[in-house]
Write a protein that holds these residues in place. Structure first.
Motif, PDB file in Angstrom:
ATOM      1  N   TYR A  58      29.779  18.252  54.508  1.00 22.45           N
ATOM      2  CA  TYR A  58      31.130  18.433  55.060  1.00 22.45           C
ATOM      3  C   TYR A  58      31.306  17.570  56.304  1.00 22.45           C
ATOM      4  CZ  TYR A  58      34.935  20.811  57.578  1.00 22.45           C
ATOM      5  OH  TYR A  58      36.082  21.096  58.280  1.00 22.45           O
ATOM      6  N   ALA A  59      30.301  17.608  57.182  1.00 21.74           N
ATOM      7  CA  ALA A  59      30.390  16.800  58.412  1.00 21.74           C
ATOM      8  C   ALA A  59      30.447  15.309  58.073  1.00 21.74           C
ATOM      9  CB  ALA A  59      29.188  17.092  59.308  1.00 21.74           C
ATOM     10  N   GLY A  60      29.699  14.920  57.058  1.00 21.90           N
ATOM     11  CA  GLY A  60      29.748  13.520  56.622  1.00 21.90           C
ATOM     12  C   GLY A  60      31.147  13.145  56.162  1.00 21.90           C
ATOM     13  N   GLY A  61      31.765  14.061  55.426  1.00 26.48           N
ATOM     14  CA  GLY A  61      33.138  13.834  54.968  1.00 26.48           C
ATOM     15  C   GLY A  61      34.106  13.760  56.142  1.00 26.48           C
ATOM     16  N   VAL A  62      33.912  14.656  57.112  1.00 25.53           N
ATOM     17  CA  VAL A  62      34.808  14.682  58.279  1.00 25.53           C
ATOM     18  C   VAL A  62      34.679  13.378  59.065  1.00 25.53           C
ATOM     19  CG1 VAL A  62      35.163  15.767  60.529  1.00 25.53           C
ATOM     20  CG2 VAL A  62      34.907  17.190  58.495  1.00 25.53           C
ATOM     21  N   ILE A  63      33.441  12.942  59.269  1.00 27.19           N
ATOM     22  CA  ILE A  63      33.244  11.687  60.031  1.00 27.19           C
ATOM     23  C   ILE A  63      33.868  10.507  59.275  1.00 27.19           C
ATOM     24  CG2 ILE A  63      31.485  10.051  60.827  1.00 27.19           C
ATOM     25  CD1 ILE A  63      29.726  12.516  61.461  1.00 27.19           C
ATOM     26  N   THR A  64      33.690  10.510  57.967  1.00 25.78           N
ATOM     27  CA  THR A  64      34.305   9.453  57.155  1.00 25.78           C
ATOM     28  C   THR A  64      35.825   9.467  57.307  1.00 25.78           C
ATOM     29  OG1 THR A  64      32.532   9.700  55.543  1.00 25.78           O
ATOM     30  CG2 THR A  64      34.497   8.537  54.805  1.00 25.78           C
ATOM     31  N   LEU A 120      37.826  24.555  47.636  1.00 28.42           N
ATOM     32  CA  LEU A 120      38.363  24.519  46.271  1.00 28.42           C
ATOM     33  C   LEU A 120      37.360  23.906  45.294  1.00 28.42           C
ATOM     34  CD1 LEU A 120      42.072  23.437  46.892  1.00 28.42           C
ATOM     35  CD2 LEU A 120      41.221  25.702  46.263  1.00 28.42           C
ATOM     36  N   ALA A 121      36.657  22.873  45.761  1.00 30.43           N
ATOM     37  CA  ALA A 121      35.692  22.210  44.862  1.00 30.43           C
ATOM     38  C   ALA A 121      34.543  23.132  44.494  1.00 30.43           C
ATOM     39  CB  ALA A 121      35.157  20.940  45.525  1.00 30.43           C
ATOM     40  N   MET A 122      34.237  24.077  45.358  1.00 32.62           N
ATOM     41  CA  MET A 122      33.140  24.999  45.047  1.00 32.62           C
ATOM     42  C   MET A 122      33.563  26.061  44.040  1.00 32.62           C
ATOM     43  SD  MET A 122      30.544  23.867  46.541  1.00 32.62           S
ATOM     44  CE  MET A 122      29.584  25.151  45.818  1.00 32.62           C
ATOM     45  N   ASN A 167      37.618  21.756  38.154  1.00 32.08           N
ATOM     46  CA  ASN A 167      38.520  20.622  38.338  1.00 32.08           C
ATOM     47  C   ASN A 167      39.452  20.943  39.496  1.00 32.08           C
ATOM     48  OD1 ASN A 167      40.313  18.573  38.282  1.00 32.08           O
ATOM     49  ND2 ASN A 167      40.924  18.822  36.144  1.00 32.08           N
ATOM     50  N   PRO A 168      39.151  20.414  40.675  1.00 32.55           N
ATOM     51  CA  PRO A 168      39.929  20.812  41.853  1.00 32.55           C
ATOM     52  C   PRO A 168      41.286  20.121  41.971  1.00 32.55           C
ATOM     53  CG  PRO A 168      38.111  19.388  42.496  1.00 32.55           C
ATOM     54  CD  PRO A 168      38.032  19.538  41.016  1.00 32.55           C
ATOM     55  N   VAL A 169      41.633  19.274  40.996  1.00 28.60           N
ATOM     56  CA  VAL A 169      42.885  18.513  41.111  1.00 28.60           C
ATOM     57  C   VAL A 169      44.091  19.449  41.048  1.00 28.60           C
ATOM     58  CG1 VAL A 169      44.350  16.789  39.999  1.00 28.60           C
ATOM     59  CG2 VAL A 169      41.898  16.390  40.203  1.00 28.60           C
ATOM     60  N   ILE A 170      44.070  20.378  40.100  1.00 26.42           N
ATOM     61  CA  ILE A 170      45.232  21.269  39.936  1.00 26.42           C
ATOM     62  C   ILE A 170      45.411  22.173  41.163  1.00 26.42           C
ATOM     63  CG2 ILE A 170      46.162  23.164  38.541  1.00 26.42           C
ATOM     64  CD1 ILE A 170      44.867  21.664  36.110  1.00 26.42           C
ATOM     65  N   PRO A 171      44.352  22.836  41.633  1.00 29.15           N
ATOM     66  CA  PRO A 171      44.544  23.599  42.879  1.00 29.15           C
ATOM     67  C   PRO A 171      44.943  22.713  44.056  1.00 29.15           C
ATOM     68  CG  PRO A 171      42.248  23.719  42.132  1.00 29.15           C
ATOM     69  CD  PRO A 171      43.037  23.104  41.038  1.00 29.15           C
ATOM     70  N   ALA A 172      44.465  21.475  44.084  1.00 34.62           N
ATOM     71  CA  ALA A 172      44.852  20.566  45.180  1.00 34.62           C
ATOM     72  C   ALA A 172      46.349  20.276  45.123  1.00 34.62           C
ATOM     73  CB  ALA A 172      44.056  19.265  45.084  1.00 34.62           C
ATOM     74  N   LEU A 173      46.871  20.095  43.900  1.00 34.02           N
ATOM     75  CA  LEU A 173      48.313  19.868  43.765  1.00 34.02           C
ATOM     76  C   LEU A 173      49.101  21.109  44.188  1.00 34.02           C
ATOM     77  CD1 LEU A 173      48.462  17.847  40.419  1.00 34.02           C
ATOM     78  CD2 LEU A 173      48.921  17.010  42.747  1.00 34.02           C
ATOM     79  N   ALA A 174      48.557  22.290  43.868  1.00 32.11           N
ATOM     80  CA  ALA A 174      49.213  23.532  44.288  1.00 32.11           C
ATOM     81  C   ALA A 174      49.239  23.616  45.815  1.00 32.11           C
ATOM     82  CB  ALA A 174      48.477  24.734  43.693  1.00 32.11           C
ATOM     83  N   ILE A 180      37.981  12.507  49.404  1.00 28.73           N
ATOM     84  CA  ILE A 180      36.682  12.568  50.092  1.00 28.73           C
ATOM     85  C   ILE A 180      35.989  13.913  49.859  1.00 28.73           C
ATOM     86  CG2 ILE A 180      35.568  12.645  52.371  1.00 28.73           C
ATOM     87  CD1 ILE A 180      37.713  10.606  53.305  1.00 28.73           C
ATOM     88  N   PHE A 181      36.690  15.006  50.083  1.00 28.37           N
ATOM     89  CA  PHE A 181      36.018  16.299  50.149  1.00 28.37           C
ATOM     90  C   PHE A 181      35.847  16.980  48.789  1.00 28.37           C
ATOM     91  CE2 PHE A 181      37.575  15.557  54.426  1.00 28.37           C
ATOM     92  CZ  PHE A 181      36.469  15.908  55.181  1.00 28.37           C
ATOM     93  N   SER A 182      36.766  16.720  47.870  1.00 32.70           N
ATOM     94  CA  SER A 182      36.617  17.351  46.551  1.00 32.70           C
ATOM     95  C   SER A 182      35.390  16.831  45.826  1.00 32.70           C
ATOM     96  CB  SER A 182      37.841  17.086  45.677  1.00 32.70           C
ATOM     97  OG  SER A 182      38.958  17.668  46.253  1.00 32.70           O
ATOM     98  N   THR A 183      34.990  15.626  46.196  1.00 36.20           N
ATOM     99  CA  THR A 183      33.904  14.993  45.443  1.00 36.20           C
ATOM    100  C   THR A 183      32.547  15.118  46.127  1.00 36.20           C
ATOM    101  OG1 THR A 183      34.390  12.910  46.537  1.00 36.20           O
ATOM    102  CG2 THR A 183      35.460  13.286  44.427  1.00 36.20           C
ATOM    103  N   LEU A 184      32.502  15.746  47.287  1.00 34.17           N
ATOM    104  CA  LEU A 184      31.226  15.816  48.017  1.00 34.17           C
ATOM    105  C   LEU A 184      30.114  16.397  47.149  1.00 34.17           C
ATOM    106  CD1 LEU A 184      32.222  17.098  51.586  1.00 34.17           C
ATOM    107  CD2 LEU A 184      31.444  14.823  50.962  1.00 34.17           C
ATOM    108  N   VAL A 185      30.425  17.486  46.467  1.00 31.43           N
ATOM    109  CA  VAL A 185      29.431  18.149  45.621  1.00 31.43           C
ATOM    110  C   VAL A 185      29.655  17.801  44.155  1.00 31.43           C
ATOM    111  CG1 VAL A 185      28.573  20.392  44.845  1.00 31.43           C
ATOM    112  CG2 VAL A 185      29.103  20.030  47.263  1.00 31.43           C
ATOM    113  N   ARG A 186      30.936  17.763  43.769  1.00 24.85           N
ATOM    114  CA  ARG A 186      31.259  17.534  42.346  1.00 24.85           C
ATOM    115  C   ARG A 186      30.717  16.200  41.838  1.00 24.85           C
ATOM    116  NH1 ARG A 186      31.639  21.454  39.288  1.00 24.85           N
ATOM    117  NH2 ARG A 186      32.191  23.164  40.627  1.00 24.85           N
ATOM    118  N   ARG A 187      30.835  15.192  42.669  1.00 26.63           N
ATOM    119  CA  ARG A 187      30.386  13.873  42.216  1.00 26.63           C
ATOM    120  C   ARG A 187      28.872  13.876  41.992  1.00 26.63           C
ATOM    121  NH1 ARG A 187      32.857   8.618  43.066  1.00 26.63           N
ATOM    122  NH2 ARG A 187      34.338   9.658  44.405  1.00 26.63           N
ATOM    123  N   GLU A 188      28.174  14.601  42.844  1.00 28.23           N
ATOM    124  CA  GLU A 188      26.710  14.657  42.685  1.00 28.23           C
ATOM    125  C   GLU A 188      26.328  15.460  41.447  1.00 28.23           C
ATOM    126  OE1 GLU A 188      24.036  13.843  45.212  1.00 28.23           O
ATOM    127  OE2 GLU A 188      25.143  13.819  47.094  1.00 28.23           O
TER     128      GLU A 188
END
Lengths: 347, 310
Positions: free
Chosen positions: B151-157, B219-221, B225-232, B119-127
């Motif tokens: 962010y609030a949209g992501g939290v509510i989701t 991390l996304a900001m 590619n936030p996947v590697i830091p997310a795995l860390a 949800i959160f890694s893609t809030l900005v990246r996807r756009e």
């Protein structure tokens, strides 16, 4: 815009040298009603976007002309805060990009990006933007419908944007840009993909917006449309503003190229022979239809005096005297050379 | 009339017309929910962004990833509800412990964690990828308000998806006892801690969404590619029980675990440390989230639209 020509000395070289202009800077007199670039440079890493741009754009329609990668889109993105200058300052009617709450009430920008939020209808696309502006739900719906009507998309407003043609997508972007009634309209290649009827409608819309006192900054590859539309033109090449001002004024400043004048009269051959004796004429070509002449001169004022004299002396009947190369296309060829749209890179 | 005079008059007319345009804008401004730049206007804009983000996250195809993760515990406990008899003769107490183990080890560490990544890694990246971020940037909304809205949209989701998942799976965990041990079940819920535990799990889920959401927005900001830091981060969080007490505090899971109603044994290799009380754990999590979102907003404010590079 002051009507000055920038960097003329190097007009026949590419890339052009930085323009040596000094005009009103932001914060100076009149900056509150103008679009001002003050010594603006933008680099993408080591790649030049634009360099040392000084512009002061007055209300009306201003055409932005240059080949692909010349810096047109960079200038527009800098003006709208989508990019930040590495050097210099940009302001819109006295407001800078650090004041987004004020700036984006003033600006409507139809970008060149042909992308839209997924699964959204044209109406939702415009209305949601207005809601984000802070309009009440009722006002957002009303303004959205009005904007969509102005671009002639009422019937398609309920359909998903994903199903729109290129021309419809251009128009819905334009509707979004004008919906909040901005004072500055920035249009990056807005006529791309439009059929001739839609083009004419859009051009009419731009003219009406400009007549209402808006700043309309428009980039286009279609030179004759820029010519028809624009009160002023900014020629940009290689990241430098090469010239700017009214097209006729810019043309007169291109001293390297003789001015071409079309003269239509009853005895063109006689007039041609007489003009060869004039010191102010550097060339005469009989027009293809043999009903007129194309005269090349480096001193237009003296040429017109000579022409008056010859007409009276020989009793010629003159139908038309008109500049033949005081249009955007000719000036573009002289200043930048080649055809538009042949080079790649950043716009 | 000289050309200069004509030009001056043209410009004067232009300025007058600009004033009329400004007047037109002022009349449009009267249709705004509040004065531009006012606190009320910022709230309205924040809510518009938040609402749009929730709609995008939940009602569109992009919800499949997070929705699929949220459904896993429900499916798992549905199977348990259907086939619990084949697991011997479990008691309500056994189920309470089983839920605690599965909640901490699976729902919290995997479902909510990776759901938050989605949800959160893609809030900005996807756009950025879809080349639609500029539409937000061209609105008269402060970038900070924009990011907080997303962010609030992501939290509510996340609250909706994982909150429902937590609640339904908790209910399913005890469903077999409706017929097998109704008295024991009634005692657990009406005379015991059953409802309080459900509330605690919901609170932990909500705080996990806030905390992990902040981590992945941050991390996304800063990473393309936030996947590697997310795995860390996943490795750090998963190994938290092995870390020395000082390092445990630099995590989200440390504070979340302290709020769980049923402690789960961490095994023989766990480093023992003092469990923070709720009055420290909750503010600490909120503070951590605020700092991370604040840093992300600072970065977002300087964000440029360079789709070609993303």
């Amino acid at each position: 815009m002051s009507g000055a020509v920038a960097g003329m000395a190097a007009a026949d070289t590419a890339p052009k040298a930085p323009p040596a202009v000094s005009r009103t800077t932001s914060g100076g007199p009149g900056a509150g009603g103008r679009l001002v670039f003050s010594d603006v440079s933008k680099f993408y890493g080591e790649v030049l976007g634009v360099n040392k741009v000084d512009l002061d754009v007055a209300p009306g329609i201003t055409g932005l002309v240059g080949p692909n990668g010349s810096g047109k889109t960079t200038l527009m993105n800098l003006l709208s805060g989508l990019l930040r200058p590495d050097r210099g300052r940009v302001s819109v009617l006295g407001v800078t990009v650090d004041q987004p709450e004020e700036l984006f009430r003033l600006i409507g920008y139809a970008t060149q990006y042909d992308a839209f939020p997924r699964r959204m209808s044209g109406f939702q696309f415009v209305r949601d933007s207005l809601r984000q502006h802070g309009f009440t739900p009722a006002a957002a719906e009303t303004l959205a419908r009005q904007a969509i009507a102005r671009v002639g998309l009422e019937e398609a407003a309920g359909r998903k944007v994903a199903g729109y043609s290129k021309g419809m997508r251009q128009r819905i972007k334009l509707a979004r840009a004008i919906a909040h009634r901005p004072a500055v309209l920035i249009l990056d290649e807005p006529l791309n993909g439009l059929d001739p009827m839609a083009r004419a409608d859009m051009i009419d819309l731009f003219r009406r917006q400009a007549a209402d006192g808006l700043h309309v900054l428009i980039s286009s590859h279609i030179l004759h449309e820029v010519d028809d539309l624009s009160d002023r033109v900014v020629f940009i090449d290689g990241g430098y503003v090469v010239a700017e001002g009214r097209v006729e004024g810019v043309r007169e400043e291109v001293e390297e190229e003789p001015i071409q004048v079309l003269v239509r009269c009853d005895r063109p051959a006689l007039l041609a022979s007489r003009l060869f004796t004039s010191d102010h004429v550097s060339g005469v070509t009989l027009h293809d239809d043999r009903q007129g002449l194309l005269v090349a001169t480096r001193d237009a004022d003296s040429f017109y005096l000579d022409l008056n004299r010859l007409v009276l002396e020989d009793g010629l009947v003159v139908e038309q005297v008109a500049p033949a190369d005081a249009d955007v296309g000719a000036v573009y060829r002289y200043l930048i050379g080649g055809e538009m749209g042949k080079t790649g890179g950043r716009g | 009339m000289s050309e200069a005079t004509a030009l001056h008059e043209t410009e004067h007319e232009g300025m007058a017309a600009t004033a009329e345009v400004a007047h037109g804008a002022a009349s449009a401004d009267s249709e705004l929910v509040a004065a531009p730049g006012s606190r009320r206007m910022r709230w309205a804009q924040w809510w518009a962004v938040t609402r749009g983000e929730v709609a995008r996250q939940i009602l569109r195809r992009r919800a499949i990833g997070a929705l699929g993760l949220a459904l896993l515990p429900v499916l798992m406990f549905s199977a348990w509800a259907l086939f619990s008899a084949s697991f011997g003769d479990p008691s309500v107490g056994d189920s309470r412990l089983m839920y605690a183990v599965i909640y901490q080890g699976f729902i919290l560490n995997l479902v909510i964690f990776f759901g938050s990544v989605v949800i959160f890694s893609t809030l900005v990246r996807r756009e950025m990828r879809d080349r639609t971020l500029h539409y937000h940037f061209l609105s008269p909304v402060r970038r900070e308000v924009l990011l907080l809205g997303k962010y609030a949209g992501g939290v509510i989701t996340a609250w909706i998806l994982f909150g429902l998942s937590t609640l339904v799976s908790y209910a399913l965990c005890f469903t077999p006892f409706l017929s097998q041990a109704p008295v024991e079940l009634q005692g657990f819920f009406f005379d015991g801690p059953g409802f309080a535990h459900a509330g605690s799990y919901l609170l932990v889920t909500a705080l996990a969404a806030l905390g992990y959401g902040a981590v992945f927005v941050f991390l996304a900001m800063f990473f393309k590619n936030p996947v590697i830091p997310a795995l860390a981060v996943f490795g750090w969080e998963a190994a938290n029980f092995l870390l020395p007490p000082a390092l445990k505090k630099i995590s989200v899971i440390h504070y979340l675990v302290s709020l769980l109603p049923v402690p789960v044994p961490e095994g023989p290799f766990a480093m023992l440390s003092e469990i923070p009380p709720p009055w420290i754990a909750v503010p600490a999590l909120l503070a951590l989230s605020a700092v991370l979102v604040g840093l992300a907003a600072w970065k977002f404010r300087r964000q440029e639209i360079l789709y070609g590079e993303d």
